[in-house]
Write a protein that holds these residues in place. Structure first.
Motif, short mmCIF file in Angstrom:
data_model
loop_
_atom_site.label_atom_id
_atom_site.label_comp_id
_atom_site.label_asym_id
_atom_site.label_seq_id
_atom_site.Cartn_x
_atom_site.Cartn_y
_atom_site.Cartn_z
N SER A 168 75.64 40.90 80.69
CA SER A 168 76.53 40.93 79.56
C SER A 168 77.46 40.03 78.81
CB SER A 168 76.44 42.61 79.82
OG SER A 168 77.37 42.60 80.88
N PHE A 169 77.97 39.35 79.42
CA PHE A 169 79.12 38.85 79.84
C PHE A 169 79.06 37.16 78.52
CE2 PHE A 169 81.10 34.85 80.70
CZ PHE A 169 82.66 35.42 79.98
N TRP A 170 77.79 36.85 78.64
CA TRP A 170 77.25 36.07 77.72
C TRP A 170 77.21 36.57 76.55
CZ3 TRP A 170 79.19 32.56 80.79
CH2 TRP A 170 79.30 31.71 81.48
N GLU A 171 77.42 37.92 75.91
CA GLU A 171 77.15 38.30 74.44
C GLU A 171 78.17 38.70 74.60
OE1 GLU A 171 73.94 40.48 74.26
OE2 GLU A 171 72.60 39.31 74.99
N THR A 172 79.63 38.55 74.99
CA THR A 172 81.15 39.00 74.48
C THR A 172 81.57 37.53 73.92
OG1 THR A 172 82.38 37.95 76.41
CG2 THR A 172 80.82 40.10 76.08
N PRO A 173 82.75 37.98 72.81
CA PRO A 173 83.79 36.36 72.95
C PRO A 173 84.06 35.61 73.01
CG PRO A 173 84.46 38.89 71.07
CD PRO A 173 83.41 39.33 72.30
N LEU A 174 84.20 35.56 74.25
CA LEU A 174 84.76 34.84 75.34
C LEU A 174 83.40 34.25 76.06
CD1 LEU A 174 87.08 33.74 76.86
CD2 LEU A 174 86.87 35.56 78.70
N GLY A 175 82.18 34.69 76.12
CA GLY A 175 81.22 34.33 77.21
C GLY A 175 80.97 33.57 76.19
N ILE A 176 80.32 34.07 74.49
CA ILE A 176 80.29 33.14 74.18
C ILE A 176 80.94 31.59 73.48
CG2 ILE A 176 79.51 32.19 71.17
CD1 ILE A 176 78.88 35.18 71.18
N ALA A 177 82.39 31.54 73.69
CA ALA A 177 83.14 31.04 73.67
C ALA A 177 82.97 29.61 75.00
CB ALA A 177 84.70 30.90 73.74
N CYS A 178 82.75 30.19 76.24
CA CYS A 178 82.91 29.60 77.23
C CYS A 178 81.41 28.45 77.31
CB CYS A 178 82.47 30.72 78.98
SG CYS A 178 83.86 31.48 79.61
N ARG A 179 79.74 29.42 77.02
CA ARG A 179 79.14 29.08 76.12
C ARG A 179 78.66 27.28 75.56
NH1 ARG A 179 74.16 33.43 75.40
NH2 ARG A 179 72.84 31.44 75.48
N ILE A 180 79.86 27.53 74.41
CA ILE A 180 80.10 26.66 73.86
C ILE A 180 80.82 25.58 74.49
CG2 ILE A 180 81.42 25.31 71.78
CD1 ILE A 180 80.83 28.45 70.25
N ALA A 181 81.90 25.97 75.04
CA ALA A 181 82.41 24.77 76.29
C ALA A 181 81.59 24.41 77.22
CB ALA A 181 84.34 25.88 76.29
N GLU A 182 80.95 25.08 77.12
CA GLU A 182 79.53 24.58 78.59
C GLU A 182 78.87 23.29 78.78
OE1 GLU A 182 78.78 26.51 83.37
OE2 GLU A 182 79.06 28.10 81.79
N LYS A 183 77.80 23.99 77.15
CA LYS A 183 76.39 23.90 76.60
C LYS A 183 76.28 23.24 75.95
CE LYS A 183 74.76 26.72 80.47
NZ LYS A 183 73.89 27.48 80.19
N GLY A 184 77.64 23.46 74.48
CA GLY A 184 77.73 23.29 72.58
C GLY A 184 77.10 24.20 72.21
N VAL A 185 77.56 23.83 70.74
CA VAL A 185 77.46 25.13 70.09
C VAL A 185 75.88 25.62 70.13
CG1 VAL A 185 77.39 24.06 67.76
CG2 VAL A 185 78.21 26.19 67.46
N GLU A 186 75.35 24.63 70.06
CA GLU A 186 72.88 24.39 70.25
C GLU A 186 73.06 25.38 71.32
OE1 GLU A 186 74.45 21.78 70.95
OE2 GLU A 186 75.10 20.93 68.78
#
Length: 81
Positions: free
Chosen positions: A53-71
């Motif tokens: 569930s963390f990956w759908e929070t604003p912070l989780g989304i920011a972390c995913r973008i930083a790790e893997k890119g906006v795609e």
């Protein structure tokens, strides 16, 4: 983690998610690890356990973008619109 500040790391990740260019991959990894370890690593454990569930929070989304890119977050962004 004396002297570490999770809020500085969160700010860095949110700025990246908003489009600021990555300056140094090592610095980005340090901020990601600080967030993951501060929020999800229990005392005595080696690795943090991050709930899905963390990956759908604003912070989780920011972390995913930083790790893997906006795609990586396009499906989530499509659901928001």
């Amino acid at each position: 983690m004396p002297g570490d500040n999770i809020f500085q790391s969160m700010r860095y990740l949110f700025l990246m998610a908003r489009g600021e260019k990555e300056r140094d991959r090592q610095k980005t990894e340090m901020h990601l690890n600080r967030v993951y370890h501060s929020l999800f690593q229990a005392a005595g454990w080696r690795n943090p356990i991050i709930p899905d569930s963390f990956w759908e929070t604003p912070l989780g989304i920011a972390c995913r973008i930083a790790e893997k890119g906006v795609e990586d977050v396009y499906p989530i962004l499509d659901d928001m619109t």
